[in-house]
Design a protein around this motif. Structure first.
Motif, PDB file in Angstrom:
ATOM      1  N   PRO A  86       0.831  -1.216   0.000  1.00 57.44           N
ATOM      2  CA  PRO A  86       0.000   0.000   0.000  1.00 57.44           C
ATOM      3  C   PRO A  86       0.859   1.258   0.000  1.00 57.44           C
ATOM      4  O   PRO A  86       1.977   1.273   0.533  1.00 57.44           O
ATOM      5  N   ARG A  87       0.349   2.320  -0.617  1.00 58.90           N
ATOM      6  CA  ARG A  87       1.067   3.592  -0.638  1.00 58.90           C
ATOM      7  C   ARG A  87       1.220   4.117   0.786  1.00 58.90           C
ATOM      8  O   ARG A  87       0.426   3.795   1.672  1.00 58.90           O
ATOM      9  N   ASP A  88       2.222   4.925   1.027  1.00 59.89           N
ATOM     10  CA  ASP A  88       2.439   5.506   2.351  1.00 59.89           C
ATOM     11  C   ASP A  88       1.202   6.288   2.790  1.00 59.89           C
ATOM     12  O   ASP A  88       0.655   7.097   2.033  1.00 59.89           O
ATOM     13  N   GLY A  89       0.767   6.040   4.008  1.00 59.90           N
ATOM     14  CA  GLY A  89      -0.363   6.751   4.561  1.00 59.90           C
ATOM     15  C   GLY A  89      -1.715   6.191   4.200  1.00 59.90           C
ATOM     16  O   GLY A  89      -2.744   6.692   4.678  1.00 59.90           O
ATOM     17  N   ASP A  90      -1.760   5.162   3.353  1.00 58.35           N
ATOM     18  CA  ASP A  90      -3.047   4.573   2.979  1.00 58.35           C
ATOM     19  C   ASP A  90      -3.764   4.103   4.242  1.00 58.35           C
ATOM     20  O   ASP A  90      -3.227   3.288   5.000  1.00 58.35           O
ATOM     21  N   PRO A  91      -4.975   4.597   4.512  1.00 58.31           N
ATOM     22  CA  PRO A  91      -5.671   4.152   5.723  1.00 58.31           C
ATOM     23  C   PRO A  91      -5.969   2.659   5.725  1.00 58.31           C
ATOM     24  O   PRO A  91      -6.206   2.082   6.792  1.00 58.31           O
ATOM     25  N   ALA A  92      -5.942   2.027   4.556  1.00 58.87           N
ATOM     26  CA  ALA A  92      -6.129   0.577   4.493  1.00 58.87           C
ATOM     27  C   ALA A  92      -4.829  -0.183   4.752  1.00 58.87           C
ATOM     28  O   ALA A  92      -4.853  -1.410   4.909  1.00 58.87           O
ATOM     29  N   GLY A  93      -3.708   0.524   4.817  1.00 61.87           N
ATOM     30  CA  GLY A  93      -2.399  -0.116   4.879  1.00 61.87           C
ATOM     31  C   GLY A  93      -2.213  -1.169   5.950  1.00 61.87           C
ATOM     32  O   GLY A  93      -1.711  -2.268   5.674  1.00 61.87           O
ATOM     33  N   PRO A  94      -2.600  -0.903   7.214  1.00 55.97           N
ATOM     34  CA  PRO A  94      -2.375  -1.900   8.270  1.00 55.97           C
ATOM     35  C   PRO A  94      -3.092  -3.218   8.032  1.00 55.97           C
ATOM     36  O   PRO A  94      -2.694  -4.252   8.588  1.00 55.97           O
ATOM     37  N   GLY A  95      -4.137  -3.216   7.209  1.00 56.91           N
ATOM     38  CA  GLY A  95      -4.873  -4.452   6.957  1.00 56.91           C
ATOM     39  C   GLY A  95      -4.175  -5.418   6.035  1.00 56.91           C
ATOM     40  O   GLY A  95      -4.576  -6.589   5.939  1.00 56.91           O
ATOM     41  N   PHE A  96      -3.126  -4.969   5.358  1.00 53.68           N
ATOM     42  CA  PHE A  96      -2.368  -5.846   4.470  1.00 53.68           C
ATOM     43  C   PHE A  96      -1.324  -6.584   5.305  1.00 53.68           C
ATOM     44  O   PHE A  96      -0.129  -6.320   5.222  1.00 53.68           O
ATOM     45  N   ALA A  97      -1.775  -7.513   6.112  1.00 52.44           N
ATOM     46  CA  ALA A  97      -0.910  -8.216   7.052  1.00 52.44           C
ATOM     47  C   ALA A  97      -1.021  -9.717   6.832  1.00 52.44           C
ATOM     48  O   ALA A  97      -2.045 -10.220   6.353  1.00 52.44           O
ATOM     49  N   ALA A  98       0.040 -10.425   7.198  1.00 55.42           N
ATOM     50  CA  ALA A  98       0.014 -11.883   7.081  1.00 55.42           C
ATOM     51  C   ALA A  98      -1.159 -12.455   7.855  1.00 55.42           C
ATOM     52  O   ALA A  98      -1.452 -12.030   8.971  1.00 55.42           O
ATOM     53  N   ASP A  99      -1.866 -13.371   7.244  1.00 59.43           N
ATOM     54  CA  ASP A  99      -3.030 -14.089   7.770  1.00 59.43           C
ATOM     55  C   ASP A  99      -4.316 -13.288   7.660  1.00 59.43           C
ATOM     56  O   ASP A  99      -5.373 -13.758   8.099  1.00 59.43           O
ATOM     57  N   ALA A 100      -4.273 -12.106   7.066  1.00 63.44           N
ATOM     58  CA  ALA A 100      -5.491 -11.321   6.883  1.00 63.44           C
ATOM     59  C   ALA A 100      -6.217 -11.775   5.624  1.00 63.44           C
ATOM     60  O   ALA A 100      -5.600 -12.156   4.622  1.00 63.44           O
ATOM     61  N   GLY A 101      -7.543 -11.716   5.650  1.00 62.15           N
ATOM     62  CA  GLY A 101      -8.317 -11.968   4.450  1.00 62.15           C
ATOM     63  C   GLY A 101      -8.146 -10.834   3.453  1.00 62.15           C
ATOM     64  O   GLY A 101      -7.841  -9.690   3.821  1.00 62.15           O
ATOM     65  N   ILE A 102      -8.345 -11.156   2.174  1.00 59.06           N
ATOM     66  CA  ILE A 102      -8.216 -10.140   1.137  1.00 59.06           C
ATOM     67  C   ILE A 102      -9.117 -10.502  -0.031  1.00 59.06           C
ATOM     68  O   ILE A 102      -9.275 -11.674  -0.380  1.00 59.06           O
ATOM     69  N   GLY A 103      -9.759  -9.490  -0.596  1.00 61.76           N
ATOM     70  CA  GLY A 103     -10.511  -9.631  -1.829  1.00 61.76           C
ATOM     71  C   GLY A 103      -9.828  -8.816  -2.909  1.00 61.76           C
ATOM     72  O   GLY A 103      -9.380  -7.690  -2.654  1.00 61.76           O
ATOM     73  N   LEU A 104      -9.725  -9.355  -4.114  1.00 63.24           N
ATOM     74  CA  LEU A 104      -8.989  -8.718  -5.197  1.00 63.24           C
ATOM     75  C   LEU A 104      -9.873  -8.606  -6.430  1.00 63.24           C
ATOM     76  O   LEU A 104     -10.548  -9.567  -6.811  1.00 63.24           O
ATOM     77  N   LEU A 105      -9.849  -7.440  -7.046  1.00 65.12           N
ATOM     78  CA  LEU A 105     -10.548  -7.221  -8.303  1.00 65.12           C
ATOM     79  C   LEU A 105      -9.540  -6.773  -9.350  1.00 65.12           C
ATOM     80  O   LEU A 105      -8.930  -5.716  -9.218  1.00 65.12           O
ATOM     81  N   GLY A 106      -9.397  -7.597 -10.384  1.00 69.83           N
ATOM     82  CA  GLY A 106      -8.626  -7.193 -11.547  1.00 69.83           C
ATOM     83  C   GLY A 106      -9.588  -6.722 -12.618  1.00 69.83           C
ATOM     84  O   GLY A 106     -10.519  -7.445 -12.974  1.00 69.83           O
TER      85      GLY A 106
END
Length: 306
Positions: A86-106
């Motif tokens: 995540p870009r610096d300061g992204d409020p979503a940034g802390p959620g990109f952590a090992a064992d976290a769920g993630i949904g991806l849209l390409g």
């Protein structure tokens, strides 16, 4: 049953409930537990990837990861390797952590191709390694075409908003595209998870009334992945991108769904959902691509506005 449907996963209970509320018949979901070869190749072509991840309370946050084409790779059908953070300061940034769920849209805005992949982050280092639990394609409806080229952007500080100000409302009312992060009820376990989706319409299709968004729901693929998730857990994250200025607006809010709005809905809408905005963040110059508008999707020509 055809051989290529043998690996399809079932819709989870809340997706089935949403389908019933909409008067649809349930069946197997065209969702696989691994990435088909064409999806693996597709993700590797993209310069951006839209994401749904949890905040500290489990509330979905919507964001976007970017990089040169090839920054997303699939070393095997159960894995995506993303060479970006995540870009610096992204409020979503802390959620990109090992064992976290993630949904991806390409989503390829130039060709209207769109694929989704949901799973779990298994490692975070210089990038992310994601184990895929669900993979599925989506139809090209409501995707407006845009040609996208890289541009230089200067990092800008994130501004936390106490509510939607005039500039935020103007952005929301001007867009023809936004992105929505949702999650299933936690007790659905492996059948659910985090998900990222897209919505499109003519500019003005999202109504803004104070801190409430009113969003028409048009005829789609009849999966009801997003609305099914929101039935079970009404917390959502929304992402609006100004493709001209590179500004990004991220919201969190609670959703209620009107399944039979009647004359309250604009022409073409089958349902309405309302988002009571709880938190908002604005980041100027956050999206490092400039786009040139091409055309509205044929389906978008028939969508109403407020």
């Amino acid at each position: 049953m055809a051989a290529d449907t043998m690996d399809f996963l079932p819709f989870h209970a809340d997706e089935q409930a949403a389908q019933r509320l909409a008067g649809q018949r349930t069946g197997l979901a065209p969702i696989r537990s691994r990435l088909p070869e064409q999806h693996r190749a597709f993700f590797s072509l993209l310069p951006y990837l839209f994401t749904s991840t949890p905040d500290a309370t489990g509330w979905p946050m919507a964001s976007v990861l970017t990089g040169p084409p090839g920054f997303v790779a699939s070393p095997d059908p159960a894995t995506l390797r993303i060479a970006a953070l995540p870009r610096d300061g992204d409020p979503a940034g802390p959620g990109f952590a090992a064992d976290a769920g993630i949904g991806l849209l390409g989503i390829d805005l130039a060709t209207r191709r769109r694929n989704r992949a949901n799973g779990r982050i298994v490692a975070r280092d210089s990038g992310l390694t994601v184990h895929i639990a669900q993979s599925f394609g989506n139809c090209p409806q409501y995707i407006q075409t845009r040609s996208v080229v890289a541009r230089d952007t200067t990092a800008s500080p994130v501004e936390a908003l106490t509510g939607l100000d005039e500039a935020a409302r103007d952005l929301i009312e001007s867009v023809d595209t936004f992105f929505v992060a949702s999650r299933s009820r936690a007790d659905l376990g492996a059948e659910g998870g985090f998900d990222m989706s897209h919505r499109g319409g003519r500019p003005g299709f999202v109504g803004v009334h104070g801190n409430t968004l009113v969003i028409p729901d048009f005829r789609g693929n009849r999966f009801f992945n997003t609305l099914g998730n929101l039935l079970g857990d009404p917390r959502a994250g929304l992402l609006f991108v100004n493709f001209d200025t590179a500004e990004v607006l991220q919201l969190q809010g609670t959703v209620s769904i009107d399944w039979h709005p009647g004359e309250a809905a604009p022409d073409g809408a089958e349902r309405l959902w309302r988002v009571e905005v709880a938190r908002a963040w604005r980041t100027p110059s956050a999206f490092p691509y400039r786009s040139t508008f091409g055309s509205y999707a044929p389906s978008t020509l028939h969508t109403g506005v407020w």
